[in-house]
Write a protein that holds these residues in place. Structure first.
Motif, PDB file in Angstrom:
ATOM      1  N   ALA A 168      53.994  -6.252  78.089  1.00 49.72           N
ATOM      2  CA  ALA A 168      54.551  -7.580  77.744  1.00 49.72           C
ATOM      3  C   ALA A 168      55.261  -7.293  76.749  1.00 49.72           C
ATOM      4  N   SER A 169      56.095  -8.249  76.168  1.00 49.78           N
ATOM      5  CA  SER A 169      56.948  -8.329  74.984  1.00 49.78           C
ATOM      6  C   SER A 169      56.187  -8.349  73.857  1.00 49.78           C
ATOM      7  N   ARG A 170      54.756  -8.782  73.948  1.00 45.85           N
ATOM      8  CA  ARG A 170      53.958  -8.826  72.580  1.00 45.85           C
ATOM      9  C   ARG A 170      52.504  -8.296  72.925  1.00 45.85           C
ATOM     10  N   HIS A 173      49.553 -10.440  74.742  1.00 42.59           N
ATOM     11  CA  HIS A 173      49.836 -11.211  76.103  1.00 42.59           C
ATOM     12  C   HIS A 173      48.583 -11.339  76.717  1.00 42.59           C
ATOM     13  N   ILE A 218      62.342  -9.767  80.686  1.00 44.14           N
ATOM     14  CA  ILE A 218      61.336  -9.696  79.546  1.00 44.14           C
ATOM     15  C   ILE A 218      61.826  -8.884  78.311  1.00 44.14           C
ATOM     16  N   LEU A 219      62.850  -8.145  78.487  1.00 42.56           N
ATOM     17  CA  LEU A 219      63.389  -7.519  77.117  1.00 42.56           C
ATOM     18  C   LEU A 219      64.104  -8.495  76.475  1.00 42.56           C
ATOM     19  N   TYR A 221      64.077 -12.088  76.892  1.00 46.82           N
ATOM     20  CA  TYR A 221      63.523 -13.389  76.605  1.00 46.82           C
ATOM     21  C   TYR A 221      62.042 -13.220  76.488  1.00 46.82           C
ATOM     22  N   GLY A 222      61.437 -12.175  76.391  1.00 45.65           N
ATOM     23  CA  GLY A 222      59.940 -11.975  76.522  1.00 45.65           C
ATOM     24  C   GLY A 222      59.284 -12.258  77.728  1.00 45.65           C
ATOM     25  N   GLU A 235      60.409   2.151  76.270  1.00 53.59           N
ATOM     26  CA  GLU A 235      60.120   0.828  75.558  1.00 53.59           C
ATOM     27  C   GLU A 235      58.746   0.840  74.817  1.00 53.59           C
ATOM     28  N   ARG A 240      58.829  -1.761  71.680  1.00 54.62           N
ATOM     29  CA  ARG A 240      59.606  -3.282  72.364  1.00 54.62           C
ATOM     30  C   ARG A 240      58.684  -3.727  73.252  1.00 54.62           C
ATOM     31  N   LEU A 241      57.747  -3.077  73.979  1.00 47.63           N
ATOM     32  CA  LEU A 241      56.932  -3.305  75.226  1.00 47.63           C
ATOM     33  C   LEU A 241      55.577  -2.745  74.724  1.00 47.63           C
TER      34      LEU A 241
END
Length: 285
Positions: A168-170, A173, A218-219, A221-222, A235, A240-241
């Motif tokens: 995930a981008s955070r 998540h 996802i990179l 826009y999340g 990543e 970043r992920l």
């Protein structure tokens, strides 16, 4: 016989309609209709039953289908023989799904060509359906793909496992169920496994059929989704992920499919080097 008509006939059979065949061949529907009509006049038999929902083969069409495939194969082989450079001994026709060219086939081609500069390689990227069809028609010597279809006269051999992990981008998540979850269609086996693992999952805000599209999404826009561990490793290292909690991982096996009999010397050599490349890849992932 006009080979454009034969090729159009086979495309209509595969697509199930004149409209989809026209889109695939990048011609108008009227061109497809005209080619089929001329072919039917030449053969003196209707080849398709036309319905609003699409087309189906007549008895004559079913009888003509294997002959059409053979004609196309003979033409392809003739083109290859004529186009073969003087310093080449053979041509190897290899097919694979997009992600597997990125995973192993491009690297394998480079190594094989270095070992066997006398063998020309023709590479094809396609869908599972088109790859299996071209293999069955003799247009490909072997195919590398996920979830192959078992067919009489062909051998299926496992090459490697691809590990899919949820990222995930955070870091916090929640995973499936979130509005920005991206479901990638990694095939029916993954779909069934995903349903078993996440029974409360009711669908994603974005559903994609190509992993690269979901990954880029996802990179940019999340969000979160399942992707190959080798793809997301850099990543994750760059933060970043992030791996999603205790989300389970999915092993997606890749296979090579080839005829059981009649393999050429160059095909045998190519398969041996492909197995070697797969073993080396497995030791580094």
């Amino acid at each position: 016989m006009d080979m454009d008509q034969v090729r159009t006939f086979l495309e209509v059979v595969e697509a199930g309609s004149f409209i989809r065949a026209a889109e695939s061949l990048h011609v108008t529907q009227s061109t497809v209709s005209a080619r089929i009509k001329e072919l039917e006049l030449r053969l003196g038999q209707p080849l398709f039953v036309r319905r609003k929902s699409g087309v189906t083969l007549t008895i004559a069409g079913k009888r003509f289908q294997p002959h059409a495939a053979t004609m196309l194969h003979v033409l392809q082989q003739a083109r290859q023989d004529i186009a073969l450079p003087a310093d080449m001994r053979a041509v190897l026709n290899v097919g694979g799904q997009y992600s597997l060219w990125d995973r192993i086939l491009l690297q394998w081609v480079g190594g094989f060509r270095a070992r066997r500069p006398d063998v020309a390689v023709r590479a094809e990227v396609g869908t599972p359906e088109s790859l299996m069809r071209h293999l069955a028609d003799g247009l490909l010597d072997f195919v590398v793909m996920y979830a192959p279809e078992a067919r009489p006269g062909f051998r299926i051999e496992k090459l490697m496992d691809e590990t899919l992990m949820m990222v995930a981008s955070r870091a916090d998540h929640p995973g499936p169920g979130a509005v920005d979850y991206v479901f990638v269609d990694w095939g029916p086996d993954f779909d069934a496994w995903h349903s078993d693992q996440f029974p409360q999952y009711n669908g994603a805000g974005l559903h994609v059929s190509l992993g690269a599209l979901g990954f880029r999404h996802i990179l940019a826009y999340g969000g979160a989704g399942y992707f190959p561990a080798r793809v997301v490793a850099a990543e994750i290292a760059a933060r970043r992920l992030f791996p999603v909690g205790q989300a389970p991982q999915f092993l997606r096996p890749a296979h090579v499919i080839f005829p059981e009999d009649g393999l050429s010397e160059s095909t045998v050599a190519a398969l041996a080097s492909l197995r070697e490349a797969a073993g080396a890849d497995a030791s580094t992932h």
